[in-house]
Design a protein around this motif. Structure first.
Motif, PDB file in Angstrom:
ATOM      1  N   GLN A 220      75.347  41.864 -83.816  1.00 57.89           N
ATOM      2  CA  GLN A 220      75.580  42.931 -84.784  1.00 57.89           C
ATOM      3  C   GLN A 220      76.093  44.211 -84.142  1.00 57.89           C
ATOM      4  O   GLN A 220      77.110  44.771 -84.561  1.00 57.89           O
ATOM      5  CB  GLN A 220      74.289  43.228 -85.565  1.00 57.89           C
ATOM      6  CG  GLN A 220      74.376  44.487 -86.431  1.00 57.89           C
ATOM      7  CD  GLN A 220      73.064  44.893 -87.048  1.00 57.89           C
ATOM      8  OE1 GLN A 220      72.639  44.278 -88.020  1.00 57.89           O
ATOM      9  NE2 GLN A 220      72.405  45.911 -86.493  1.00 57.89           N
ATOM     10  N   ASN A 221      75.401  44.713 -83.139  1.00 56.75           N
ATOM     11  CA  ASN A 221      75.759  46.015 -82.592  1.00 56.75           C
ATOM     12  C   ASN A 221      77.110  46.007 -81.894  1.00 56.75           C
ATOM     13  O   ASN A 221      77.864  46.986 -81.973  1.00 56.75           O
ATOM     14  CB  ASN A 221      74.661  46.515 -81.648  1.00 56.75           C
ATOM     15  CG  ASN A 221      73.430  46.974 -82.400  1.00 56.75           C
ATOM     16  OD1 ASN A 221      73.283  46.679 -83.589  1.00 56.75           O
ATOM     17  ND2 ASN A 221      72.544  47.681 -81.734  1.00 56.75           N
ATOM     18  N   LYS A 222      77.437  44.913 -81.228  1.00 57.32           N
ATOM     19  CA  LYS A 222      78.754  44.816 -80.595  1.00 57.32           C
ATOM     20  C   LYS A 222      79.857  44.872 -81.636  1.00 57.32           C
ATOM     21  O   LYS A 222      80.888  45.513 -81.438  1.00 57.32           O
ATOM     22  CB  LYS A 222      78.857  43.527 -79.770  1.00 57.32           C
ATOM     23  CG  LYS A 222      78.035  43.539 -78.497  1.00 57.32           C
ATOM     24  CD  LYS A 222      78.259  42.270 -77.691  1.00 57.32           C
ATOM     25  CE  LYS A 222      77.436  42.294 -76.403  1.00 57.32           C
ATOM     26  NZ  LYS A 222      77.623  41.042 -75.626  1.00 57.32           N
ATOM     27  N   LYS A 223      79.652  44.202 -82.766  1.00 53.43           N
ATOM     28  CA  LYS A 223      80.652  44.221 -83.838  1.00 53.43           C
ATOM     29  C   LYS A 223      80.748  45.607 -84.464  1.00 53.43           C
ATOM     30  O   LYS A 223      81.845  46.082 -84.786  1.00 53.43           O
ATOM     31  CB  LYS A 223      80.314  43.160 -84.896  1.00 53.43           C
ATOM     32  CG  LYS A 223      80.504  41.725 -84.410  1.00 53.43           C
ATOM     33  CD  LYS A 223      80.356  40.706 -85.519  1.00 53.43           C
ATOM     34  CE  LYS A 223      78.932  40.431 -85.871  1.00 53.43           C
ATOM     35  NZ  LYS A 223      78.770  39.311 -86.819  1.00 53.43           N
ATOM     36  N   ILE A 224      79.609  46.252 -84.631  1.00 49.16           N
ATOM     37  CA  ILE A 224      79.611  47.614 -85.183  1.00 49.16           C
ATOM     38  C   ILE A 224      80.361  48.569 -84.266  1.00 49.16           C
ATOM     39  O   ILE A 224      81.172  49.383 -84.719  1.00 49.16           O
ATOM     40  CB  ILE A 224      78.164  48.097 -85.419  1.00 49.16           C
ATOM     41  CG1 ILE A 224      77.556  47.378 -86.634  1.00 49.16           C
ATOM     42  CG2 ILE A 224      78.113  49.613 -85.626  1.00 49.16           C
ATOM     43  CD1 ILE A 224      76.088  47.655 -86.851  1.00 49.16           C
ATOM     44  N   GLU A 225      80.112  48.491 -82.969  1.00 50.51           N
ATOM     45  CA  GLU A 225      80.776  49.371 -82.005  1.00 50.51           C
ATOM     46  C   GLU A 225      82.290  49.174 -82.013  1.00 50.51           C
ATOM     47  O   GLU A 225      83.050  50.120 -81.778  1.00 50.51           O
ATOM     48  CB  GLU A 225      80.235  49.105 -80.602  1.00 50.51           C
ATOM     49  CG  GLU A 225      78.796  49.554 -80.398  1.00 50.51           C
ATOM     50  CD  GLU A 225      78.131  48.887 -79.206  1.00 50.51           C
ATOM     51  OE1 GLU A 225      78.845  48.216 -78.416  1.00 50.51           O
ATOM     52  OE2 GLU A 225      76.897  49.018 -79.061  1.00 50.51           O
ATOM     53  N   ALA A 226      82.743  47.963 -82.321  1.00 49.07           N
ATOM     54  CA  ALA A 226      84.178  47.645 -82.281  1.00 49.07           C
ATOM     55  C   ALA A 226      84.903  47.973 -83.580  1.00 49.07           C
ATOM     56  O   ALA A 226      86.136  47.958 -83.625  1.00 49.07           O
ATOM     57  CB  ALA A 226      84.363  46.161 -81.962  1.00 49.07           C
ATOM     58  N   PHE A 227      84.177  48.304 -84.647  1.00 47.15           N
ATOM     59  CA  PHE A 227      84.799  48.540 -85.956  1.00 47.15           C
ATOM     60  C   PHE A 227      85.604  49.834 -85.953  1.00 47.15           C
ATOM     61  O   PHE A 227      85.168  50.861 -85.436  1.00 47.15           O
ATOM     62  CB  PHE A 227      83.723  48.615 -87.046  1.00 47.15           C
ATOM     63  CG  PHE A 227      84.263  48.832 -88.423  1.00 47.15           C
ATOM     64  CD1 PHE A 227      84.934  47.831 -89.105  1.00 47.15           C
ATOM     65  CD2 PHE A 227      84.107  50.058 -89.064  1.00 47.15           C
ATOM     66  CE1 PHE A 227      85.434  48.031 -90.386  1.00 47.15           C
ATOM     67  CE2 PHE A 227      84.593  50.274 -90.336  1.00 47.15           C
ATOM     68  CZ  PHE A 227      85.259  49.252 -91.003  1.00 47.15           C
TER      69      PHE A 227
END
Length: 289
Positions: A220-227
């Motif tokens: 989740q957090n990796k995807k959030i950081e990349a958005f």
């Protein structure tokens, strides 16, 4: 003219609103929200005069003046559910006649600034950064219970975020609320980082923390950081900004959230001795509100 019955608008015997125990005459047009009841005194320590003080559970209120400005500082406790209580009751204090239980003929607009702490999600938001939440993605689901939800939400950003995250619908629909643009410029100036904030429905799992329980989406957090959405990145995690921005938009108030980063999830750093530094953010907001 709509009448608000006792079961919907709950007024205490002393004429104060149910949870906040605040009377209408003690609410200023300028409101500062803080989560911690103890932080109310820190904000009010900068006031020139104190007019009124009241406490009930996690809701503590002080109204006073600073350089001729009348300001109410109100604690909310933690979470969007508490923001639902606070914003509905502040609006009732401002826009409902408690004697007749009907809406006042002229709308009173409140200016509401939340001062909080948060976790930074980008390398350029290290510990100590002041972040202004331009848009807030609500993981809490609160605004989905209100009929005007779609009218005040950024539906295109919602769609882009759901697709980027491959969002699991079992977690409920995230919503995207927008802070008042004029107020963002007024408070953030040129010395706060402007970005998207994720407002979580909890401190641990919803923010991707794993202690003894695994999360539904370990990435989740990796995807959030990349958005990315236009020029905006998701700058931080906190737990109240989406409800504040969304409810205020529906109710016709000017609102925004600004937070100090006390943990950087990207760098895995945490500062628990942040209380002196946050006073700098408090002083900025009091000057600019």
């Amino acid at each position: 003219m709509q009448y608000f019955p006792e079961s919907e608008l709950i007024i205490n015997e002393d004429g104060s609103i149910f949870h906040l125990h605040l009377n209408p005459e003690y609410l200023a047009d300028k409101v500062i929200l803080v989560g911690d009841p103890g932080r109310v005194s820190l904000v009010a320590s900068h006031f020139d005069t104190i007019e009124h003080e009241v406490s009930s559970r996690e809701f503590r209120t002080i109204t006073g003046t600073y350089k001729g400005k009348r300001i109410t500082v109100q604690s909310t406790g933690i979470g969007c559910d508490n923001i639902d209580i606070v914003m509905n009751e502040l609006d009732a204090l401002a826009n409902i006649d408690f004697k007749t239980r009907t809406e006042k003929p002229e709308h009173r607009t409140l200016t509401v600034v939340r001062i909080g702490t948060c976790g930074g999600l980008q390398p350029e938001t290290p510990i100590g950064t002041f972040v202004a939440s331009v848009k807030s993605i609500g993981f809490d689901g609160l605004l989905n219970y209100y009929a005007a939800r779609n009218e005040v939400c950024d539906l295109e950003l919602e769609k882009a975020f759901r697709e980027h995250m491959n969002w699991n619908p079992v977690k409920g629909a995230p919503y995207v609320a927008t802070a008042n643009a004029e107020l963002i410029d007024q408070i953030a100036g040129d010395d706060m980082y402007r970005g998207i904030t994720v407002a979580c429905g909890g401190f641990y799992g919803p923010q991707g923390r794993q202690i003894r329980m695994k999360t539904e989406d370990p990435e989740q957090n990796k995807k959030i950081e990349a958005f990315r959405y236009g020029d905006l990145k998701i700058a931080n995690f906190e737990m109240e900004s989406s409800a504040l921005a969304g409810l205020s938009s529906i109710l016709g108030h000017r609102a925004m959230t600004c937070c100090m980063v006390i943990a950087n999830r990207y760098a895995k750093e945490m500062n628990t001795a942040y209380k002196n530094k946050i006073d700098d953010l408090i002083k900025l907001v009091i000057e600019r509100i």
